[in-house]
Each structure stands twice: as C-alpha cells, then as structure tokens.
Write a protein that holds these residues in place. Structure first.
Motif, PDB file in Angstrom:
ATOM      1  N   PRO A  57      -0.627  -2.279   0.523  1.00 31.33           N
ATOM      2  CA  PRO A  57       0.182  -2.545   1.723  1.00 31.33           C
ATOM      3  C   PRO A  57       0.758  -3.957   1.716  1.00 31.33           C
ATOM      4  CG  PRO A  57      -2.140  -2.534   2.271  1.00 31.33           C
ATOM      5  CD  PRO A  57      -2.031  -2.128   0.831  1.00 31.33           C
ATOM      6  N   SER A  58       1.979  -4.079   2.202  1.00 35.17           N
ATOM      7  CA  SER A  58       2.623  -5.383   2.353  1.00 35.17           C
ATOM      8  C   SER A  58       1.968  -6.124   3.511  1.00 35.17           C
ATOM      9  CB  SER A  58       4.104  -5.191   2.636  1.00 35.17           C
ATOM     10  OG  SER A  58       4.690  -6.399   3.014  1.00 35.17           O
ATOM     11  N   PRO A  59       1.753  -7.430   3.380  1.00 34.73           N
ATOM     12  CA  PRO A  59       1.118  -8.160   4.476  1.00 34.73           C
ATOM     13  C   PRO A  59       1.983  -8.275   5.736  1.00 34.73           C
ATOM     14  CG  PRO A  59       1.610  -9.633   2.639  1.00 34.73           C
ATOM     15  CD  PRO A  59       1.988  -8.258   2.215  1.00 34.73           C
ATOM     16  N   LYS A  60       3.320  -8.234   5.601  1.00 39.75           N
ATOM     17  CA  LYS A  60       4.182  -8.432   6.767  1.00 39.75           C
ATOM     18  C   LYS A  60       5.151  -7.283   7.046  1.00 39.75           C
ATOM     19  CE  LYS A  60       4.119 -13.432   6.583  1.00 39.75           C
ATOM     20  NZ  LYS A  60       4.905 -14.650   6.545  1.00 39.75           N
ATOM     21  N   ALA A  61       5.763  -6.713   6.018  1.00 40.23           N
ATOM     22  CA  ALA A  61       6.811  -5.713   6.221  1.00 40.23           C
ATOM     23  C   ALA A  61       6.235  -4.399   6.757  1.00 40.23           C
ATOM     24  CB  ALA A  61       7.536  -5.449   4.910  1.00 40.23           C
ATOM     25  N   LYS A  62       6.925  -3.835   7.749  1.00 39.33           N
ATOM     26  CA  LYS A  62       6.515  -2.571   8.363  1.00 39.33           C
ATOM     27  C   LYS A  62       7.655  -1.571   8.250  1.00 39.33           C
ATOM     28  CE  LYS A  62       2.804  -4.443  10.340  1.00 39.33           C
ATOM     29  NZ  LYS A  62       1.518  -4.276   9.787  1.00 39.33           N
ATOM     30  N   ASP A  63       7.297  -0.272   8.212  1.00 37.18           N
ATOM     31  CA  ASP A  63       8.331   0.751   8.236  1.00 37.18           C
ATOM     32  C   ASP A  63       8.706   1.051   9.691  1.00 37.18           C
ATOM     33  OD1 ASP A  63       6.316   2.369   9.254  1.00 37.18           O
ATOM     34  OD2 ASP A  63       6.236   3.704   7.517  1.00 37.18           O
ATOM     35  N   ARG A  64       9.572   2.007   9.904  1.00 42.35           N
ATOM     36  CA  ARG A  64      10.064   2.264  11.267  1.00 42.35           C
ATOM     37  C   ARG A  64       9.005   2.849  12.196  1.00 42.35           C
ATOM     38  NH1 ARG A  64      14.173   7.230   9.990  1.00 42.35           N
ATOM     39  NH2 ARG A  64      12.677   8.525   8.906  1.00 42.35           N
ATOM     40  N   TYR A  65       7.870   3.293  11.635  1.00 42.93           N
ATOM     41  CA  TYR A  65       6.771   3.822  12.449  1.00 42.93           C
ATOM     42  C   TYR A  65       5.685   2.777  12.694  1.00 42.93           C
ATOM     43  CZ  TYR A  65       9.071   8.126  11.105  1.00 42.93           C
ATOM     44  OH  TYR A  65      10.009   9.104  10.896  1.00 42.93           O
ATOM     45  N   GLY A  66       5.870   1.571  12.169  1.00 45.11           N
ATOM     46  CA  GLY A  66       4.890   0.510  12.357  1.00 45.11           C
ATOM     47  C   GLY A  66       3.811   0.455  11.295  1.00 45.11           C
ATOM     48  N   ASN A  67       3.899   1.311  10.277  1.00 44.16           N
ATOM     49  CA  ASN A  67       2.940   1.298   9.172  1.00 44.16           C
ATOM     50  C   ASN A  67       3.372   0.269   8.135  1.00 44.16           C
ATOM     51  OD1 ASN A  67       1.565   3.539  10.308  1.00 44.16           O
ATOM     52  ND2 ASN A  67       3.099   4.893   9.415  1.00 44.16           N
ATOM     53  N   PRO A  68       2.416  -0.348   7.434  1.00 44.44           N
ATOM     54  CA  PRO A  68       2.811  -1.325   6.414  1.00 44.44           C
ATOM     55  C   PRO A  68       3.586  -0.666   5.269  1.00 44.44           C
ATOM     56  CG  PRO A  68       0.416  -1.237   6.643  1.00 44.44           C
ATOM     57  CD  PRO A  68       0.992  -0.224   7.566  1.00 44.44           C
ATOM     58  N   MET A  69       4.605  -1.380   4.785  1.00 43.61           N
ATOM     59  CA  MET A  69       5.337  -0.918   3.610  1.00 43.61           C
ATOM     60  C   MET A  69       4.410  -1.063   2.406  1.00 43.61           C
ATOM     61  SD  MET A  69       8.452  -0.107   4.573  1.00 43.61           S
ATOM     62  CE  MET A  69       9.542  -0.274   3.196  1.00 43.61           C
ATOM     63  N   LEU A  70       4.570  -0.189   1.417  1.00 42.10           N
ATOM     64  CA  LEU A  70       3.719  -0.234   0.242  1.00 42.10           C
ATOM     65  C   LEU A  70       4.454  -0.881  -0.925  1.00 42.10           C
ATOM     66  CD1 LEU A  70       2.043   3.288   0.423  1.00 42.10           C
ATOM     67  CD2 LEU A  70       1.136   1.102   1.175  1.00 42.10           C
ATOM     68  N   ILE A  71       3.744  -1.757  -1.622  1.00 42.88           N
ATOM     69  CA  ILE A  71       4.266  -2.455  -2.789  1.00 42.88           C
ATOM     70  C   ILE A  71       3.645  -1.824  -4.024  1.00 42.88           C
ATOM     71  CG2 ILE A  71       4.369  -4.675  -3.994  1.00 42.88           C
ATOM     72  CD1 ILE A  71       3.964  -5.978  -1.219  1.00 42.88           C
ATOM     73  N   THR A  72       4.443  -1.516  -5.031  1.00 47.78           N
ATOM     74  CA  THR A  72       3.955  -0.905  -6.262  1.00 47.78           C
ATOM     75  C   THR A  72       3.678  -1.983  -7.307  1.00 47.78           C
ATOM     76  OG1 THR A  72       5.245   1.082  -5.825  1.00 47.78           O
ATOM     77  CG2 THR A  72       4.453   0.780  -8.077  1.00 47.78           C
ATOM     78  N   LEU A  73       2.456  -1.963  -7.846  1.00 51.37           N
ATOM     79  CA  LEU A  73       2.068  -2.855  -8.940  1.00 51.37           C
ATOM     80  C   LEU A  73       1.797  -2.001 -10.161  1.00 51.37           C
ATOM     81  CD1 LEU A  73      -0.465  -5.132  -7.020  1.00 51.37           C
ATOM     82  CD2 LEU A  73       1.951  -5.571  -7.449  1.00 51.37           C
ATOM     83  N   LYS A  74       2.284  -2.426 -11.316  1.00 54.23           N
ATOM     84  CA  LYS A  74       2.124  -1.639 -12.541  1.00 54.23           C
ATOM     85  C   LYS A  74       1.137  -2.317 -13.490  1.00 54.23           C
ATOM     86  CE  LYS A  74       6.528   0.546 -12.225  1.00 54.23           C
ATOM     87  NZ  LYS A  74       7.347   1.449 -12.952  1.00 54.23           N
ATOM     88  N   GLY A  75       0.476  -1.492 -14.278  1.00 54.84           N
ATOM     89  CA  GLY A  75      -0.471  -1.987 -15.267  1.00 54.84           C
ATOM     90  C   GLY A  75      -1.453  -0.897 -15.642  1.00 54.84           C
ATOM     91  N   GLU A  76      -2.545  -1.295 -16.267  1.00 49.73           N
ATOM     92  CA  GLU A  76      -3.581  -0.349 -16.673  1.00 49.73           C
ATOM     93  C   GLU A  76      -4.505  -0.094 -15.489  1.00 49.73           C
ATOM     94  OE1 GLU A  76      -7.297  -0.128 -19.773  1.00 49.73           O
ATOM     95  OE2 GLU A  76      -5.659  -1.503 -20.190  1.00 49.73           O
ATOM     96  N   VAL A  77      -4.578   1.172 -15.051  1.00 54.83           N
ATOM     97  CA  VAL A  77      -5.342   1.552 -13.863  1.00 54.83           C
ATOM     98  C   VAL A  77      -6.606   2.289 -14.283  1.00 54.83           C
ATOM     99  CG1 VAL A  77      -5.297   2.853 -11.705  1.00 54.83           C
ATOM    100  CG2 VAL A  77      -3.218   1.762 -12.540  1.00 54.83           C
ATOM    101  N   GLU A  78      -7.733   1.902 -13.654  1.00 54.64           N
ATOM    102  CA  GLU A  78      -9.003   2.576 -13.884  1.00 54.64           C
ATOM    103  C   GLU A  78      -9.645   2.843 -12.522  1.00 54.64           C
ATOM    104  OE1 GLU A  78     -13.414   1.656 -15.741  1.00 54.64           O
ATOM    105  OE2 GLU A  78     -11.768   0.260 -16.120  1.00 54.64           O
ATOM    106  N   ALA A  79     -10.000   4.100 -12.258  1.00 57.98           N
ATOM    107  CA  ALA A  79     -10.657   4.480 -11.005  1.00 57.98           C
ATOM    108  C   ALA A  79     -12.094   4.869 -11.307  1.00 57.98           C
ATOM    109  CB  ALA A  79      -9.914   5.644 -10.366  1.00 57.98           C
ATOM    110  N   PHE A  80     -13.004   4.490 -10.403  1.00 57.87           N
ATOM    111  CA  PHE A  80     -14.425   4.783 -10.613  1.00 57.87           C
ATOM    112  C   PHE A  80     -15.141   4.832  -9.269  1.00 57.87           C
ATOM    113  CE2 PHE A  80     -13.714   0.266 -10.747  1.00 57.87           C
ATOM    114  CZ  PHE A  80     -14.730  -0.255  -9.975  1.00 57.87           C
ATOM    115  N   TYR A  81     -16.288   5.524  -9.260  1.00 59.36           N
ATOM    116  CA  TYR A  81     -17.145   5.508  -8.080  1.00 59.36           C
ATOM    117  C   TYR A  81     -18.062   4.313  -8.143  1.00 59.36           C
ATOM    118  CZ  TYR A  81     -15.829  10.262  -6.788  1.00 59.36           C
ATOM    119  OH  TYR A  81     -15.136  11.366  -6.391  1.00 59.36           O
ATOM    120  N   LYS A  82     -18.253   3.640  -7.016  1.00 57.29           N
ATOM    121  CA  LYS A  82     -19.148   2.483  -6.953  1.00 57.29           C
ATOM    122  C   LYS A  82     -20.568   2.942  -6.746  1.00 57.29           C
ATOM    123  CE  LYS A  82     -15.976  -0.968  -5.264  1.00 57.29           C
ATOM    124  NZ  LYS A  82     -15.708  -1.957  -4.251  1.00 57.29           N
TER     125      LYS A  82
END
Length: 82
Positions: A57-82
């Motif tokens: 989520p963007s720290p300041k920018a909001k969409d027209r519904y008041g939800n934070p705009m999403l910023i896309t970051l690219k790279g090597e992604v790894e998902a895991f359970y903690k």
C-alpha cells in the motif's frame, strides 16, 4: 509436527483483499511471511511468485473509495508460513 501438516501449500498468486479472486481464506489461518530479494516484508497486500512481484500500500495516495493505492515492487519473491 502435526501443525505443519494442517497448513495448505501457499498458492502462486495470493491476495489479502477478500474481494479479490486470488483471496484464499484458509491460507490466512496461519501467519504468512514474504521475502522480496532476500529481505522479509511485512506490508505485502498481494504477491505473485511466478511473475516476481509484490504489491504494497502507498503511504499517502488513496483511490476513489478511500483505500490505499498499491505500489508494485519486482524481484525474487518467496512466500512461507511463519
């Protein structure tokens, strides 16, 4: 060890937004960790491992519904359970 067996394998594409078609409620019964380029991120809203991106989520920018705009970051992604 039985706790590990009860967890689902994480999908390739997962979203934290319940309105998204990529939302899987069963995955959120446990804490999920995301690493982007080897660094753990705690602010990820959505990820795709095969395409190599996360959305935060963007720290300041909001969409027209008041939800934070999403910023896309690219790279090597790894998902895991903690």
């Amino acid at each position: 060890m039985s706790d590990t067996n009860s967890k689902l394998t994480l999908p390739d594409h997962l979203s934290g937004n319940p309105r998204s078609p990529h939302f899987v409620a069963e995955c959120f019964e446990h804490h999920i960790g995301i690493r982007l380029n080897g660094k753990e991120r705690t602010d990820v809203e959505e990820y795709c491992i095969s395409e190599g991106w996360v959305k935060i989520p963007s720290p300041k920018a909001k969409d027209r519904y008041g939800n934070p705009m999403l910023i896309t970051l690219k790279g090597e992604v790894e998902a895991f359970y903690k």
